[in-house]
Design an enzyme around this catalytic site. Structure first.
Site, PDB file in Angstrom:
ATOM      1  N   PHE A 127       0.856  -1.181   0.000  1.00 10.51           N
ATOM      2  CA  PHE A 127       0.000   0.000   0.000  1.00 10.51           C
ATOM      3  C   PHE A 127       0.902   1.244   0.000  1.00 10.51           C
ATOM      4  CE2 PHE A 127      -2.951   3.055   2.007  1.00 10.51           C
ATOM      5  CZ  PHE A 127      -4.062   2.865   1.205  1.00 10.51           C
ATOM      6  N   ASP A 198       1.954  -5.433   7.947  1.00  8.90           N
ATOM      7  CA  ASP A 198       0.768  -4.588   7.984  1.00  8.90           C
ATOM      8  C   ASP A 198      -0.450  -5.498   7.792  1.00  8.90           C
ATOM      9  OD1 ASP A 198      -1.358  -2.853   7.472  1.00  8.90           O
ATOM     10  OD2 ASP A 198      -0.061  -1.359   6.516  1.00  8.90           O
ATOM     11  N   TYR A 223     -10.698   0.871  10.902  1.00 10.79           N
ATOM     12  CA  TYR A 223     -11.958   1.281  10.249  1.00 10.79           C
ATOM     13  C   TYR A 223     -12.390   0.377   9.111  1.00 10.79           C
ATOM     14  CZ  TYR A 223      -8.418   3.744   7.396  1.00 10.79           C
ATOM     15  OH  TYR A 223      -7.317   4.063   6.642  1.00 10.79           O
ATOM     16  N   ARG A 372     -13.083  -3.273  -6.946  1.00  8.56           N
ATOM     17  CA  ARG A 372     -12.977  -4.107  -5.737  1.00  8.56           C
ATOM     18  C   ARG A 372     -14.336  -4.219  -5.047  1.00  8.56           C
ATOM     19  NH1 ARG A 372      -8.562  -2.108  -1.575  1.00  8.56           N
ATOM     20  NH2 ARG A 372     -10.142  -0.468  -1.373  1.00  8.56           N
TER      21      ARG A 372
HETATM   22  C1  PLP Z   1      -5.948   1.072   4.746  1.00  8.45           C
HETATM   23  C2  PLP Z   1      -4.486   0.875   4.837  1.00  8.45           C
HETATM   24  C3  PLP Z   1      -3.683   1.795   5.498  1.00  8.45           C
HETATM   25  C4  PLP Z   1      -4.317   3.057   6.035  1.00  8.45           C
HETATM   26  O1  PLP Z   1      -3.445   3.888   6.677  1.00  8.45           O
HETATM   27  P1  PLP Z   1      -3.991   5.162   7.454  1.00  8.45           P
HETATM   28  O2  PLP Z   1      -2.839   5.670   8.164  1.00  8.45           O
HETATM   29  O3  PLP Z   1      -5.110   4.681   8.337  1.00  8.45           O
HETATM   30  O4  PLP Z   1      -4.554   6.099   6.457  1.00  8.45           O
HETATM   31  C5  PLP Z   1      -2.335   1.536   5.607  1.00  8.45           C
HETATM   32  N1  PLP Z   1      -1.796   0.414   5.089  1.00  8.45           N
HETATM   33  C6  PLP Z   1      -2.545  -0.497   4.441  1.00  8.45           C
HETATM   34  C7  PLP Z   1      -1.927  -1.725   3.896  1.00  8.45           C
HETATM   35  C8  PLP Z   1      -3.912  -0.286   4.284  1.00  8.45           C
HETATM   36  O5  PLP Z   1      -4.659  -1.173   3.632  1.00  8.45           O
END
Ligand code: PLP
Length: 413
Positions: A127, A198, A223, A372
């Site tokens: 991500f 992650d 979330y 998705r």
């Molecule tokens: C959704 C997601 C995030 C989100 O990061 P935020 O700091 O909450 O905006 C980070 N890493 C991955 C892999 C995600 O899917």
């Protein structure tokens, strides 16, 4: 399998042992949330809970509620509940900040533990925020640290004694492909490399066993599948064995051994609490806790079973109803390799996404061409899947996607 029709899906719903969970959610009439992997639905109890926190705990209790209403302990208390969903122990998970910030905390602590090694390794399916946080940390460290990004299939070969930390996302945010966390962690450890996983698209969606895989650090999101609400606090996991040596670089007062001594020198708290930074957002914590508590009503293994059935039904129905319309399955076909969403590639993906949104089906689109559809067994039913595929078919038959205003990408998808 013969032809799947609405009756068949109705029967699946009648036999569904988890159907009772749907009633726990506020689901707007006529809307189908196929994006619970990006923002989970609203649990009914969250509304009542937040009003109570505001009126009683904040309004009447004021600052006394840090002690009397359990506000101060919330990050550890909710962390312990999340721990059960990811194979972590008590005192190994803390709820705090955003995923991005927690990733920075985990990466910086891991880099310190493996000082002298100049590389953070990741892959190009990660991500973007994960890669950005690595880049920020490396640029702060100057010449002593670089980020190396390879293709997913090159990860094992790229491990070496130059690598301080390997940081990966377990479930690919585009394809939903699940990485072999246990094997990759083992191979990394053989080279003395620490791992940061992650779990944003894993927690609450698939079974995770952090300690079974001997993971060093992990982070994840509140979330998405945890239904904690928009911008819910995230979490960080630090294995027991690292807790006393791991130095929090974001050394805020809430992570101090004794925050209310107001001493001028930073001394980290002994356990996971050293990863607290500033004051937690109590309203967000309260909402997240309701989402996490819903997982006590069943088992992760049961949710995963239903998730697989829903996604398999979706894939089969898409083949049956929309097989001639140019959709390419972008997620793994093998149930064991696919997590909590189903993605399809389509050249007209953006227009299709918009046209089904106009039919009250919430999904999302990831450039250049990936549609998705989130699979959330807590509140989806089999008939939802039938309705979604029916709508997609109608969009394809009538070419409803083919509108000029659908072809321009908005700032937020
Ligand atoms: C959704 C997601 C995030 C989100 O990061 P935020 O700091 O909450 O905006 C980070 N890493 C991955 C892999 C995600 O899917």
């Amino acid at each position: 399998m013969g032809k799947v029709d609405r009756k068949y899906c109705e029967a699946l719903d009648q036999q569904d042992d988890l159907a009772f969970l749907r009633k726990e959610f506020y689901l707007a009439e006529g809307v189908i949330n196929m994006d619970g992997n990006s923002l989970g639905a609203l649990p009914r109890k969250t509304m009542a809970r937040l009003s109570n926190v505001m009126e009683k705990e904040w309004g009447q209790g004021l600052i006394r509620s840090w002690a009397d209403a359990g506000w101060f302990e919330a990050p550890v208390r909710i962390g312990n509940k999340i721990a059960k969903l990811i194979g972590a122990g008590k005192g190994e998970v803390l709820v705090a900040d955003s995923t991005s910030v927690n990733l920075f905390k985990a990466l910086s602590a891991a880099v310190r533990l493996n000082q002298g090694r100049p590389i953070i390794l990741s892959d190009d399916s990660n991500f973007p925020t994960d890669l950005y946080m690595m880049q920020g940390l490396a640029s702060f460290c100057g010449d002593s640290l670089k980020v190396k990004v390879v293709r997913p299939e090159q990860i094992l070969n790229a491990l070496s004694d130059e690598v301080a930390v390997l940081s990966l996302t377990q479930v690919d945010f585009k394809s939903a492909r699940i990485k072999n966390m246990e094997l990759i962690t083992k191979k990394a450890h053989e080279k003395g490399v620490l791992v940061v996983w992650d779990l944003s698209h894993s927690v609450g969606s698939i079974e995770v066993d952090l300690n079974g895989a001997a993971v060093d650090f992990a982070v994840g999101c509140g979330y998405k599948f945890l239904n904690g609400g928009p911008g819910a606090p995230a979490f960080i996991f630090t294995a027991y064995r690292h807790q006393s040596a791991a130095e929090p670089i974001l050394s805020g007062w809430m992570g101090h051994q004794d925050p209310f001594a107001f001493s001028l020198d930073y001394r980290p708290a002994p356990g996971i609490e050293r990863f607290r930074c500033g004051t937690p957002g109590v309203l967000g914590m309260a909402a997240l806790e309701i989402g996490v508590d819903l997982f006590e009503k069943t088992k992760m293994s049961e949710l995963r079973k239903k998730s697989v059935r829903l996604s398999r039904l979706f894939i089969e129905l898409m083949e049956q109803e929309c097989g001639d319309y140019g959709f390419r399955l972008y997620s793994p076909l093998n149930d064991k390799e696919r997590a909590g969403h189903v993605a399809f590639g389509h050249d007209e993906g953006l227009g299709i996404y918009r046209a089904i949104k106009a039919r009250q089906i919430i999904s999302d689109f990831r450039p250049p061409n990936v549609l998705r559809f989130g699979i959330t067994p807590m509140y989806q039913c089999y008939q939802d899947i039938f309705e979604v595929v029916r709508a997609i078919r109608e969009v394809m038959e009538t070419r409803a996607w083919d509108k000029p205003e659908y072809k321009i990408r908005g700032a937020i998808t």
